[in-house]
Design a protein around this motif. Structure first.
Motif, mmCIF file in Angstrom:
data_model
loop_
_atom_site.group_PDB
_atom_site.id
_atom_site.type_symbol
_atom_site.label_atom_id
_atom_site.label_comp_id
_atom_site.label_asym_id
_atom_site.label_seq_id
_atom_site.Cartn_x
_atom_site.Cartn_y
_atom_site.Cartn_z
ATOM 1 N N LEU A 1 3.804 28.743 -8.505
ATOM 2 C CA LEU A 1 3.219 30.333 -7.913
ATOM 3 C C LEU A 1 4.661 30.712 -7.933
ATOM 4 O O LEU A 1 5.080 31.700 -8.185
ATOM 5 C CB LEU A 1 3.129 30.045 -6.621
ATOM 6 N N GLY A 2 5.890 29.401 -7.427
ATOM 7 C CA GLY A 2 6.990 30.472 -7.527
ATOM 8 C C GLY A 2 7.637 30.216 -8.355
ATOM 9 O O GLY A 2 8.817 31.437 -8.253
ATOM 10 N N GLN A 3 7.145 30.090 -10.054
ATOM 11 C CA GLN A 3 7.441 30.374 -10.427
ATOM 12 C C GLN A 3 7.198 31.696 -11.608
ATOM 13 O O GLN A 3 7.778 31.808 -13.101
ATOM 14 C CB GLN A 3 7.904 29.244 -11.508
ATOM 15 N N SER B 1 4.396 41.097 -4.048
ATOM 16 C CA SER B 1 5.333 41.030 -4.743
ATOM 17 C C SER B 1 4.487 40.275 -6.336
ATOM 18 O O SER B 1 3.548 40.105 -6.457
ATOM 19 C CB SER B 1 6.155 39.537 -4.710
ATOM 20 N N LEU B 2 5.076 39.751 -7.454
ATOM 21 C CA LEU B 2 4.301 38.991 -8.541
ATOM 22 C C LEU B 2 3.592 37.502 -8.245
ATOM 23 O O LEU B 2 2.507 37.844 -8.807
ATOM 24 C CB LEU B 2 5.865 38.796 -9.847
ATOM 25 N N ALA B 3 4.435 36.744 -7.060
ATOM 26 C CA ALA B 3 3.149 35.693 -7.012
ATOM 27 C C ALA B 3 2.234 36.364 -6.355
ATOM 28 O O ALA B 3 0.986 35.585 -6.628
ATOM 29 C CB ALA B 3 4.355 34.866 -5.915
ATOM 30 N N GLU B 4 2.241 37.705 -5.265
ATOM 31 C CA GLU B 4 0.496 37.396 -4.848
ATOM 32 C C GLU B 4 -0.278 38.423 -6.221
ATOM 33 O O GLU B 4 -1.397 37.765 -5.773
ATOM 34 C CB GLU B 4 0.834 38.815 -3.798
ATOM 35 N N LEU C 1 1.555 32.150 2.671
ATOM 36 C CA LEU C 1 0.770 32.027 2.746
ATOM 37 C C LEU C 1 -0.763 31.328 2.229
ATOM 38 O O LEU C 1 -1.505 31.446 1.216
ATOM 39 C CB LEU C 1 1.454 31.525 0.845
ATOM 40 N N VAL C 2 -0.276 30.019 3.058
ATOM 41 C CA VAL C 2 -1.411 29.599 3.699
ATOM 42 C C VAL C 2 -2.565 30.107 3.619
ATOM 43 O O VAL C 2 -3.919 30.099 3.351
ATOM 44 C CB VAL C 2 -0.988 28.321 4.957
ATOM 45 N N LEU C 3 -2.543 30.623 4.778
ATOM 46 C CA LEU C 3 -3.888 31.510 5.236
ATOM 47 C C LEU C 3 -4.231 32.395 4.938
ATOM 48 O O LEU C 3 -5.378 32.996 4.291
ATOM 49 C CB LEU C 3 -3.178 31.910 6.891
ATOM 50 N N GLU C 4 -3.161 33.475 4.047
ATOM 51 C CA GLU C 4 -3.300 34.472 3.112
ATOM 52 C C GLU C 4 -4.489 34.178 1.648
ATOM 53 O O GLU C 4 -4.984 34.753 1.453
ATOM 54 C CB GLU C 4 -2.271 35.417 2.409
ATOM 55 N N LEU C 5 -4.141 32.589 1.395
ATOM 56 C CA LEU C 5 -4.875 32.231 0.174
ATOM 57 C C LEU C 5 -6.470 32.148 0.287
ATOM 58 O O LEU C 5 -6.934 31.964 0.080
ATOM 59 C CB LEU C 5 -3.997 31.619 -1.053
ATOM 60 N N PRO D 1 -4.533 38.088 -2.342
ATOM 61 C CA PRO D 1 -3.634 39.074 -1.291
ATOM 62 C C PRO D 1 -3.284 40.513 -1.951
ATOM 63 O O PRO D 1 -2.163 40.592 -1.506
ATOM 64 C CB PRO D 1 -3.051 37.845 -1.056
ATOM 65 N N ALA D 2 -3.167 40.488 -2.998
ATOM 66 C CA ALA D 2 -2.615 42.222 -3.325
ATOM 67 C C ALA D 2 -3.127 42.911 -2.961
ATOM 68 O O ALA D 2 -2.093 44.431 -2.385
ATOM 69 C CB ALA D 2 -2.704 41.783 -5.283
ATOM 70 N N ALA D 3 -4.024 42.739 -2.854
ATOM 71 C CA ALA D 3 -5.174 44.283 -2.073
ATOM 72 C C ALA D 3 -5.031 44.280 -1.123
ATOM 73 O O ALA D 3 -5.815 43.076 -0.765
ATOM 74 C CB ALA D 3 -6.386 44.197 -3.323
ATOM 75 N N GLY D 4 -5.338 45.601 -0.078
ATOM 76 C CA GLY D 4 -5.866 45.306 1.210
ATOM 77 C C GLY D 4 -7.209 44.962 1.214
ATOM 78 O O GLY D 4 -8.014 45.216 0.681
#
Length: 553
Positions: free
Chosen positions: A336-338, A360-363, A446-450, A518-521
């Motif tokens: 994910l970081g890359q 971000s692109l990661a999201e 990211l733990v809770l978000e994902l 997590p990209a959208a609301g």
């Protein structure tokens, strides 16, 4: 008396029973019968695998059309996480579209071809014994090993057919770096790995008395081979040589075109198949080499209730999917970081991620990966929701329903396991994805978000369960049509943004209405509507099951 006399006091050395010609009597007839039984199943497998490969090859040609784009792809793939998910670094030396195909697809396709081979062999061996059909067949003029030999022959035909389709299809595409010799090697590599895992299934079918157990052990072997390959490609190369998947990747197809690693696969396939024949002489029909464990003197309280009993039946499958999804989450999280570097040179993929949105692109990348996670969980819920059909066909449901157990409670227990098990898989996959992604990016949130992003797909899973239950309740013979839901969800949900498919196609899938966290609301309305649809489908399925007769084979 004719022939050379034997020395006094000795007797001729007997021919081992498993290689006597009479033991294979009737193999040809059973082979033709097996091919007829799989006249729909195998062509679907072969066409899906071939078309998937050809579409991927075309995409590589389009996405990486210039030397600069291919150089950027080499840079993004030359990292431990990327190599673990693809293959050895040697492919990067001449990264044409053909080399990309061998590097990125060969390991992934090996798993799918292995799955096809395992299911084919166990379907024609252990499943036949478990249902009692093998005993009827063997009561005729059929050799002891004819059934296993025919099953392996069906697997050989399927794998060679796949090799031919891949070789002809890739040659016809004219993909950069793909020649006739390399295309043939690519196709035969698939056939070789398929035969290896067919031999593994021939062994596991002798160990356990149950089809699910035999398939599960063989699939666990495929998983172990993939993990060894990934570990070797990242660290010690010797580990990859312990895996047959690593062997076919060491052909370096479309780069060096080495043929000799296929000989290792063929030797292992022959050895495992021969061992399967030997083991089959040490057990009775319908039994397994591993003796059944003695149960407790009294059943636990959970087994006396419908839900607890259903959970016990689904336990092995649920645990297997849990391990697989957790591993998938860890692997995707590790890169994910890359994500920004990996898609920097791919314009179509960048556009697809931009359409998803996100801070971000990661999201955005995580949101796209969530579709894959949800589809894999959907595969489990379809299997779980269709388990009542297997219980009914095998005649195990009728004795239960002859007691005070109502149809609603019996079917409802399996539905409850599918609903809760599928949701638990999403939570686990999201948690593993989040922990690994947080370690990769340094963002602990990211733990809770994902975890929440994965859980948001639960209502879509429930709709998938509802479709399977509806088919089982009213048209049980058409229950396999429920597989259309996860397959279609993958095509439009994951490949749709890349291929820029119309939004109206996405809207036909329940997964297309889930907010792309997590990209959208977060929006609750579509999730509530999906939940209501799922409840309605399940209610209709229960009503249909109450009104029809039981069907047993």
């Amino acid at each position: 008396m004719t022939g050379t006399p034997t020395p006094l006091g000795t007797s001729p050395k007997p021919t081992p029973g498993w290689i006597r010609p009479a033991a294979f009597t009737g193999t040809g007839i059973l082979l033709r019968f097996g091919l007829r039984r799989d006249r729909v199943r195998l062509p679907v497998w072969l066409l899906a695998l071939t078309l998937g490969t050809l579409v991927t090859a075309a995409e590589y040609t389009t996405l990486y059309s210039t030397p600069e784009e291919r150089a950027a792809a080499v840079s993004s793939m030359d990292s431990p996480a990327a190599l673990a998910m693809t293959g050895p670094r040697a492919y990067l030396s001449d990264y044409t579209a053909g080399a990309m195909l061998g590097h990125q697809m060969l390991g992934f396709m090996a798993v799918l071809v292995g799955l096809m081979s395992v299911l084919t062999v166990t379907r024609h061996t252990r499943d036949e014994e478990e249902t009692g059909r093998a005993e009827l067949v063997r009561s005729t003029v059929v050799g002891h090993h004819a059934q296993l030999a025919a099953a392996l022959s069906v697997a050989v035909v399927a794998n060679l057919g796949l090799a031919l389709l891949l070789a002809l299809g890739l040659t016809a595409t004219g993909t950069d770096g793909v020649g006739p010799g390399g295309a043939l090697l690519y196709g035969l590599a698939h056939a070789a790995i398929g035969l290896v895992f067919a031999g593994v299934a021939a062994i596991t079918a002798q160990i356990t008395a149950h089809t699910r157990g035999a398939s599960g052990m063989a699939l666990a072997t495929i998983g172990a081979a993939y993990v060894l390959r990934a570990s070797g490609d990242v660290g010690q190369d010797a580990l990859s040589w312990l895996s047959p998947i690593g062997w076919i990747q060491r052909t370096y197809v479309f780069v060096d075109d080495r043929w000799w690693p296929l000989a290792l696969c063929l030797l292992l396939a022959a050895a495992t198949a021969a061992h399967g024949f030997v083991l089959s002489t040490r057990r009775d029909v319908g039994a397994g080499l591993r003796p059944a464990r003695l149960g407790r003197r009294t059943a636990s309280d959970a087994l006396t209730r419908p839900f607890g009993f259903a959970l016990r039946l689904h336990r092995a499958t649920l645990l297997g999917f849990a391990a697989g999804l957790c591993l998938m989450g860890v692997m995707y999280g590790s890169i994910l970081g890359q994500a920004a570097d990996m898609v920097a040179s791919v314009e179509q993929l960048q556009e697809a991620l931009e359409d998803i949105g996100g801070a971000s692109l990661a999201e955005s990348f995580a949101s796209m990966v969530m579709v894959v996670v949800a589809v894999v969980a959907a595969v489990y819920v379809v299997m779980a929701a269709l388990r009542p059909r297997a219980e009914e066909s095998a005649g195990r449901a009728e004795p239960l329903l002859a007691t005070g157990l109502s149809r609603n409670r019996w079917l409802g227990s399996h539905i409850a396991v599918a609903l809760t098990g599928g949701t638990a898989l999403l939570v686990l996959a999201g948690l593993c994805f989040g922990i690994s992604g947080a370690a990769s990016t340094g963002d602990a949130s990211l733990v809770l978000e994902l975890t929440g992003a994965a859980t948001a797909y639960a209502p879509a899973l429930w709709v998938t369960v509802g479709v399977a239950v509806l088919l089982f309740g009213w048209v049980p013979r058409a229950g396999t049509a429920a597989w259309i839901v996860p397959v279609y969800a993958f095509l439009v949900g994951y490949l749709g943004p890349i291929l820029q498919l119309p939004d109206r196609l996405t809207n036909l899938s329940p997964f297309g209405h889930v907010p792309r966290l997590p990209a959208a609301g977060m929006t609750w309305t579509p999730l509530l509507l999906l939940t209501a649809v799922a409840a309605g489908l399940i209610a209709l399925g229960l009503a249909g099951f109450r009104r029809r007769d039981l069907e047993t084979k």
